[in-house]
Write a protein that holds these residues in place. Sequence first.
Motif, mmCIF file in Angstrom:
data_model
loop_
_atom_site.group_PDB
_atom_site.id
_atom_site.type_symbol
_atom_site.label_atom_id
_atom_site.label_comp_id
_atom_site.label_asym_id
_atom_site.label_seq_id
_atom_site.Cartn_x
_atom_site.Cartn_y
_atom_site.Cartn_z
ATOM 1 N N GLY A 110 5.320 9.556 -1.442
ATOM 2 C CA GLY A 110 5.606 9.755 -0.022
ATOM 3 C C GLY A 110 6.442 8.632 0.555
ATOM 4 N N ILE A 111 6.117 7.399 0.175
ATOM 5 C CA ILE A 111 6.897 6.252 0.652
ATOM 6 C C ILE A 111 8.318 6.306 0.094
ATOM 7 C CG2 ILE A 111 7.077 3.730 0.589
ATOM 8 C CD1 ILE A 111 4.009 3.655 0.511
ATOM 9 N N GLU A 137 0.877 -1.258 6.139
ATOM 10 C CA GLU A 137 2.132 -1.579 5.469
ATOM 11 C C GLU A 137 1.944 -2.173 4.070
ATOM 12 O OE1 GLU A 137 1.405 -2.393 8.531
ATOM 13 O OE2 GLU A 137 2.900 -1.471 9.843
ATOM 14 N N PRO A 138 0.860 -2.959 3.812
ATOM 15 C CA PRO A 138 0.698 -3.506 2.452
ATOM 16 C C PRO A 138 0.618 -2.443 1.357
ATOM 17 C CG PRO A 138 -0.702 -4.707 3.986
ATOM 18 C CD PRO A 138 -0.134 -3.548 4.740
ATOM 19 N N ALA A 186 -5.690 -3.690 -0.938
ATOM 20 C CA ALA A 186 -4.245 -3.651 -0.711
ATOM 21 C C ALA A 186 -3.914 -3.244 0.717
ATOM 22 C CB ALA A 186 -3.594 -2.674 -1.691
ATOM 23 N N ALA A 187 -4.723 -2.337 1.281
ATOM 24 C CA ALA A 187 -4.473 -1.901 2.659
ATOM 25 C C ALA A 187 -4.646 -3.042 3.643
ATOM 26 C CB ALA A 187 -5.418 -0.752 3.021
ATOM 27 N N VAL A 188 -5.625 -3.923 3.380
ATOM 28 C CA VAL A 188 -5.856 -5.070 4.267
ATOM 29 C C VAL A 188 -4.800 -6.136 4.020
ATOM 30 C CG1 VAL A 188 -7.484 -6.903 4.875
ATOM 31 C CG2 VAL A 188 -8.313 -4.592 4.425
ATOM 32 N N GLY A 189 -4.392 -6.268 2.751
ATOM 33 C CA GLY A 189 -3.390 -7.287 2.418
ATOM 34 C C GLY A 189 -3.911 -8.211 1.349
ATOM 35 N N LEU A 196 -4.126 9.140 6.102
ATOM 36 C CA LEU A 196 -3.097 8.262 6.647
ATOM 37 C C LEU A 196 -2.664 8.661 8.056
ATOM 38 C CD1 LEU A 196 -0.847 7.757 3.479
ATOM 39 C CD2 LEU A 196 -2.561 6.195 4.412
ATOM 40 N N MET A 197 -2.598 9.967 8.323
ATOM 41 C CA MET A 197 -2.079 10.434 9.604
ATOM 42 C C MET A 197 -3.172 10.706 10.641
ATOM 43 S SD MET A 197 1.032 10.186 8.997
ATOM 44 C CE MET A 197 1.565 10.816 10.594
ATOM 45 N N ASN A 198 -4.383 11.036 10.194
ATOM 46 C CA ASN A 198 -5.496 11.316 11.121
ATOM 47 C C ASN A 198 -6.746 10.594 10.638
ATOM 48 O OD1 ASN A 198 -4.405 13.657 13.000
ATOM 49 N ND2 ASN A 198 -3.759 14.142 10.896
#
Length: 365
Positions: free
Chosen positions: A31-32, A43-44, A95-98, A159-161
């Motif tokens: 998707g990215i 973003e991470p 990874a989502a947190v960084g 991701l969207m909801n």
Amino acid sequence: MEAINLLGSTLGLGFLSGLNLYATVLTVGVGIQLGFKLPSGLEPLEVLANPWILAVAGIIFVLEFVADKIPWVDSIWDAIHTFIRPLGAAGLGAAAVGLGSFQPEMVVIAVLCAGTALASHSTKAGTRLLANHSPEPFSNIVISLVEDFIAIVGTWLALMNPEVALFFVIIFLLMFCWFAPKIFRLIRVEMLAALAGTKMLYYLLKQFLTGLFGSRQFAGTDNIAGAPISYLTDEPQTIVRPRLSENLPEKYSYYLNDKPFFDERPDHIRCIAGKGIKKLKNSVGYLFLCDGKLVFVSRKWFRFREYEVAHYEIEDIHFKKRLLLDRLTLRVNGKKTQLFFFKDFEKRNDAAFEILKYRKEGSRQ
């Protein structure tokens, strides 16, 4: 609100990783690559768009796509991924947190994602194990395709909801707490069966290599696996006992010392209770082959429980070898009772079936 969105997205991804880790990673990464913009704070996760990560995830996804649709192979695959999927979910959460700097939030999110993935993985594995006991093979394909669809669509939802994803995850976890004991019994059965199957494959491979490069037989199997079942006419106990009986755990021996049927030390074999054994289904225990009856003993909820059937009550008996477990089916008073034996290179399963068949016929004479 930002914290709820982060929690919803990460727990959603953790849940989906327990179903199909590689499909989740591929969905985010592809998707990215196609221009999808991650929500603020996530973003991470752009690291998943790395071509090397996508290549590895894609190759393993293809392997899982095939393995997940073959009865019993899917259960072996799930057994291998019991630790991989939760660890992968923890990595996605971190990874989502960084990953650049250590933060307490990263540890909390990683642990929550791993726990959620373990819950969804356990549910998936338990459902597959039940499906594998069905006589037709199509249920595995349908269930697998549904899981793939949920993993892809669910990733977009997470991701969207994120609020909706968090709601569904909370509902799932509440339901999981209710069914967890049954699910973990299924997982235990799956793990033990996979371990027994691995030992069997090791034995077969060693026998093959021994036959290929030398004539010496595998140590410990002389006159056991290859011995003919000749005990049906003369003295069954003198021949069967070395081939069939196993060492009992100390707790079982202590409990059975007070049981009359155990005074004669009947032959026994480790197995799993199946359909028809009420309140003990999917419990691991021991089947005792007594002179006039069968007794299955298992330990459940810190208590020993017994199920017994007299030989004269058995109307029919059927034994079928399967990929991961061998199935013994008894028809007792018009109803089916099933027991599942672990794979064993000493052929204890075959010996147990022959003993039961012999004694059933003897009880009718």
